[in-house]
Motif scaffolding. Structure first.
Motif, PDB file in Angstrom:
ATOM      1  N   PRO A  33      87.379  -1.796  32.452  1.00  0.00           N
ATOM      2  CA  PRO A  33      86.061  -1.228  32.125  1.00  0.00           C
ATOM      3  C   PRO A  33      85.093  -1.217  33.302  1.00  0.00           C
ATOM      4  O   PRO A  33      84.290  -0.296  33.439  1.00  0.00           O
ATOM      5  N   LEU A  34      85.163  -2.243  34.157  1.00  0.00           N
ATOM      6  CA  LEU A  34      84.258  -2.278  35.307  1.00  0.00           C
ATOM      7  C   LEU A  34      84.607  -1.210  36.336  1.00  0.00           C
ATOM      8  O   LEU A  34      83.723  -0.705  37.028  1.00  0.00           O
ATOM      9  N   GLU A  35      85.891  -0.862  36.452  1.00  0.00           N
ATOM     10  CA  GLU A  35      86.303   0.152  37.419  1.00  0.00           C
ATOM     11  C   GLU A  35      86.227   1.564  36.865  1.00  0.00           C
ATOM     12  O   GLU A  35      86.388   2.526  37.609  1.00  0.00           O
ATOM     13  N   GLY A  74      82.178   7.059  35.429  1.00  0.00           N
ATOM     14  CA  GLY A  74      81.317   7.650  34.405  1.00  0.00           C
ATOM     15  C   GLY A  74      80.786   6.650  33.404  1.00  0.00           C
ATOM     16  O   GLY A  74      80.620   6.973  32.220  1.00  0.00           O
ATOM     17  N   GLN A  75      80.501   5.423  33.845  1.00  0.00           N
ATOM     18  CA  GLN A  75      79.950   4.414  32.940  1.00  0.00           C
ATOM     19  C   GLN A  75      78.523   4.786  32.533  1.00  0.00           C
ATOM     20  O   GLN A  75      77.765   5.328  33.331  1.00  0.00           O
ATOM     21  N   LEU A  76      78.193   4.504  31.286  1.00  0.00           N
ATOM     22  CA  LEU A  76      76.836   4.761  30.819  1.00  0.00           C
ATOM     23  C   LEU A  76      75.862   3.904  31.608  1.00  0.00           C
ATOM     24  O   LEU A  76      75.997   2.686  31.671  1.00  0.00           O
ATOM     25  N   GLY A  77      74.881   4.539  32.228  1.00  0.00           N
ATOM     26  CA  GLY A  77      73.914   3.809  33.042  1.00  0.00           C
ATOM     27  C   GLY A  77      74.366   3.597  34.469  1.00  0.00           C
ATOM     28  O   GLY A  77      73.686   2.925  35.235  1.00  0.00           O
ATOM     29  N   GLY A  78      75.533   4.150  34.848  1.00  0.00           N
ATOM     30  CA  GLY A  78      76.030   3.991  36.212  1.00  0.00           C
ATOM     31  C   GLY A  78      76.934   2.773  36.341  1.00  0.00           C
ATOM     32  O   GLY A  78      77.106   1.980  35.405  1.00  0.00           O
TER      33      GLY A  78
END
Length: 914
Positions: free
Chosen positions: A481-483, A486-490
């Protein structure tokens, strides 16, 4: 907005093309509209147009604009072509395009628009450059539908070599270029119109409805569909102040409203307009959550306050709400709180609503116990299945004391003990365990009672299976998940930080997955002659390759987790959410990451136990011994590598801690032996009484003093802040220069003192450097022996103890009596201040204004007129600043008489320095 389609000639469309051209509907979408031939036809048929740039009022007075316009030779001009749809039909189509045309006259200056008189003439394509987008002139230009641009557009086009852009709206700058904005929650029309106008002036695009093309949502409220959609898509949600701030910076050429710094400054925080209360948490956890609430733009209230909008509940401890909640109150789980912080926006409450902890299936099954209907047998059977399911669901942890049965990774105890649990019987029952999916080489039923060797082998396999599960959890629950892009919020963490935390965990997992699979095959097809040692010998080289990089930097991994958790609220929230999941077994990420450090010693213990229960005539006995030795070699290599790594880290810590540390200190053969805190007892290297740190290396001695003024912290390109250097380099001394080590005897006036007799290569006489130890560890005797041993090794002498000489304090004029006295501290402070004055006048080239001020001040002190002093200075230029040494310093004259001798010495040293 006018319908249009675009055609681009020559170099293509400028980056500053107007939103009405870029985003409007096109009348004709056929491919012929974008062919270069179409542009040629347009240029052949259109009338001749004269292009010109007009600088209005203040714009004509700015030299940088005039120079910029002299370099710009092209402007974009809109062109419309009328085309018949088909022969014989009266219908016509308008094809709109943008062409590049040459600017023959660089610019025209004017004070009023009326001077031109032909603004509306189609024979001219005029671009007006205006410095102020307010006032009567600007309003008149807008009413006349003239092309208006601001100075930043001109300067940017000249800098990038682009043509002047076409824009159907006034365009002051390009700080919001390519940004698509949507608004929500604004009730005042005047405010909304003002914001929209500013966005257009900065090159932005406005959308009434929210869609996937919107890059930023400007919100005045955290309610509504647009806000929810923006959160789900990860679209940045901004305050209105963001637009006003961007307009303030409109004249800054390098400013971009989409930069992370300004976006983070004006983003809508997750808990804006939220009043939170917390129920069921410990005092420490509650205080932490209340602090996070204020950091994220919210407020907190006591439980039961009617103004509260959200009640955050610890679902594992709270069974009932202690009051009757209002309908407007959201009662949510703590996952909502941490999830909102992690994705940097308020999460939807519907997914996290708190419910009573009673299981619906269990409640239903209990209610069926009292039923006595004709279908009671069927209901009892359903009840039995429900209870069995609930029982299975409560035993799902891979961590002690319970083992998690996993269909994918684990071999259940029943599959080993139950002789009927063969591939055939499992298929008959509708189950196909992974361990039995492959055909067995030996299908002989296992006896009910297994040997002690089998029991240890089973434990080895089960611990290996659990270890693989834990490594998989670390990767799937944390690293992936950390890598993820397109994560929400950057991104939550930088890639360098992720690499530092997880290191070679994926490589370790790959090796142990293979070991686990080999052990699984061995256990399924068990015989006493099966060799377990071969498995670990097979993968010993892989273990040697994968473990050292992780174990060596494990401490750095923990430090990175701690630092990021403190500095980055989103990472703190990410850990809170994932560490609460059952897969983690209530363990933190740092606790999970220590498992690889513990695994190899655990395997060695199990293999030793297995060897004890292996018969002497079993071939695996010797192989197990070799496997144990190979694993011990791996651990020895890890320890040696770790020791070297720690030494290197200490080495670099010295380099970063000592300001001005010489580059030649770094050497592959050099290692740090010991560090000692002391106080200087002489004046040779630094002032008496100064705090001095000695760094003993295997071949040299670094001497550094404590800085009088600590410089600012160093920040790396990746955002890591390093503590400021607290020491100042004095001298790097090879140990070969130390001729004697003096152990000064303890007396009433001298405690814990020692001295070094050294001879620098540029000196003919020996120098005495004396110090007093200020720390209890190491003892003075041990320190002197260690120092002499390394000096002897450097000069190739075997008798290291002969380098130590005992000496009386009086014979070397050393004492520590006044080191801690108030008088001594005051003397040292005055000496430091005096040296600062000396350095202030040690100019290589003295500024004239500094000399003039000094002479005027000195003349005023002696009663002379400043003008005469100034004239005498102008009449004769000073060739040297040595005359300043004769000027009496009021600060030195007013010192107590006890310091007169020291001040006189200082004055003479000042003259020498100047």
């Amino acid at each position: 907005m006018t319908d249009s389609s675009t055609l681009v000639s020559e170099s293509g469309r400028s980056l500053l093309a107007d939103s009405s051209v870029l985003d409007s509907k096109t009348i004709e979408n056929s491919k012929e509209n974008v062919l270069p031939g179409s542009v040629v036809d347009i240029e052949e048929e259109m009338p001749q147009i004269e292009t010109r740039v007009v600088l209005v009022q203040e714009a004509g007075k700015r030299e940088e604009l005039l120079k910029a316009l002299e370099t710009i030779r092209i402007m974009e001009v809109p062109v419309i072509k009328i085309k018949e749809t088909s022969p014989g039909k009266s219908e016509e189509k308008l094809i709109k395009s943008i062409v590049h045309m040459e600017i023959k006259v660089p610019y025209i200056k004017t004070n009023t628009i009326e001077e031109l008189g032909d603004c509306d003439s189609p024979e001219f394509e005029t671009v007006f450059v205006v410095t102020d987008f307010q006032g009567s002139i600007f309003n008149n230009l807008c009413k006349a539908d003239c092309r208006v641009i601001g100075p930043p557009v001109v300067l940017q086009c000249a800098q990038k070599g682009e043509p002047l852009p076409f824009s159907c709206r006034p365009l002051y700058c390009a700080s919001m270029l390519n940004l698509v904005l949507c608004f929500t929650g604004f009730r005042k029309k005047d405010e909304l119109v003002k914001l929209v106008t500013l966005v257009h002036h900065m090159g932005g695009i406005i959308r009434k409805d929210f869609n996937s093309k919107v890059t930023h949502l400007v919100a005045n409220s955290t309610h509504g569909d647009k806000f929810r959609i923006a959160v789900s898509l990860g679209t940045p949600i901004m305050k209105a102040e963001w637009i006003y701030k961007a307009w303030e910076k409109r004249n800054e050429m390098d400013f971009c409203a989409a930069d992370d710094d300004i976006r983070n400054q004006f983003k809508v925080p997750p808990f804006q307009d939220c009043l939170l209360s917390f129920l069921g948490f410990s005092d420490e956890e509650k205080a932490n959550m209340e602090e996070m609430t204020e950091m994220q733009g919210g407020c907190y209230l006591p439980v039961g306050d009617e103004r509260c909008t959200h009640l955050v509940v610890e679902e594992s401890t709270v069974k009932e709400i202690p009051f009757e909640p209002l309908k407007k109150l959201y009662i949510v789980k703590q996952e909502w709180f941490w999830g909102s912080i992690q994705m940097d926006a308020r999460a939807g409450e519907s997914m996290y609503l708190f419910e009573k902890s009673e299981s619906p299936g269990l409640k239903k099954s209990v209610s069926q116990l009292s039923l006595s209907t004709p279908n009671s047998n069927r209901k009892r059977r359903r009840l039995k299945e429900t209870l069995a399911q609930l029982t299975r669901e409560t035993d799902m942890s891979p961590f002690p004391p319970r083992k998690r049965p996993s269909a994918e990774h684990s071999l259940s105890l029943g599959s080993l003990l139950d002789i009927s649990n063969t591939p055939e019987s499992s298929t008959t029952n509708g189950e196909t365990p992974k361990s039995c999916a492959r055909p067995s080489k030996n299908s002989t039923p296992l006896p009910l009672k297994q040997s002690a060797r089998w029991q240890v082998a089973k434990e080895l396999y089960q611990t290996e299976s659990n270890y693989v599960d834990i490594l998989t959890t670390i990767i799937q629950l944390f690293q992936v998940p950390l890598e993820k892009e397109g994560q929400l919020g950057g991104p939550i963490l930088a890639q360098e930080e992720i690499k530092t935390i997880f290191g070679s965990i994926p490589d370790i997992l790959d090796v142990h997955t293979k070991i686990k699979e080999d052990l699984e095959d061995l256990m399924v097809n068990w015989t006493e002659s099966k060799s377990i040692g071969d498995i670990f010998l097979k993968y010993s080289k892989d273990l040697l390759k994968t473990y050292p990089p992780f174990v060596n930097f494990f401490e750095m991994s923990k430090e990175t987790i701690t630092r990021c958790e403190k500095q980055k609220p989103r990472f703190h929230a990410f850990l809170k959410i994932n560490q609460a999941k059952p897969e983690c077994g209530r363990q933190s990420l740092a606790e999970l990451l220590i498992r690889p450090v513990q695994r190899l010693p655990s395997v060695v213990l199990l293999l030793n136990d297995l060897k004890k229960h292996t018969a002497e005539d079993n071939p695996d006995k010797i192989i197990l011994e070799r496997a144990i030795e190979s694993l011990k070699e791996v651990m020895t290599h890890i320890n040696e590598d770790k020791r070297k790594t720690e030494a290197q880290r200490q080495f670099f810590d010295v380099v970063y801690e000592v300001d001005g540390c010489p580059a030649n200190l770094l050497s592959s053969h050099r290692s740090l032996v010991q560090r000692l805190e002391t106080v200087a007892l002489g004046d040779d290297l630094c002032d008496r009484g100064e705090q001095v740190t000695l760094f003993l290396f295997n071949d040299c001695l670094e001497i550094a003093r404590k800085r009088h003024k600590v410089i600012g912290a160093f920040k790396s390109p990746h955002g890591h802040t390093r503590p400021p250097a607290s020491l100042k380099h004095v001298v790097l001394m090879p140990l070969s220069q130390i001729k004697k080590v003096l152990d000064i005897r303890e007396t009433e006036d001298c405690h814990k003192a020692f001295a070094l007799v050294v001879r620098p290569p540029t000196e003919h006489n020996n120098k005495l450097l004396s110090f007093q130890m200020t720390s209890e560890e190491p003892p003075k005797e041990d320190w002197l022996k260690t120092l002499c041993r390394h000096v002897a090794n450097t000069i190739c002498k075997a008798d290291a103890e002969n380098l130590i000489y005992a000496a009386d304090p009086d014979s070397v004029e050393v004492n520590t009596k006044d080191m801690d006295s108030t008088l001594s501290r005051a003397s040292r402070a005055i000496k430091k201040t005096s040296k600062k004055v000396t350095r202030a006048f040690s100019f290589s080239k003295t500024p004239k204004r500094a000399l003039r001020r000094a002479l005027m001040s000195h003349s005023a002190t002696e009663g002379r007129s400043p003008s005469s002093a100034n004239e005498s200075y102008i009449g004769s230029r000073l060739n040297s600043t040595s005359s300043l040494a004769g000027i009496s310093s009021p600060s030195l004259v007013s010192l107590p008489s006890i310091f007169e001798k020291r001040s006189h010495t200082l004055s003479r040293s000042t003259t020498h320095l100047i």
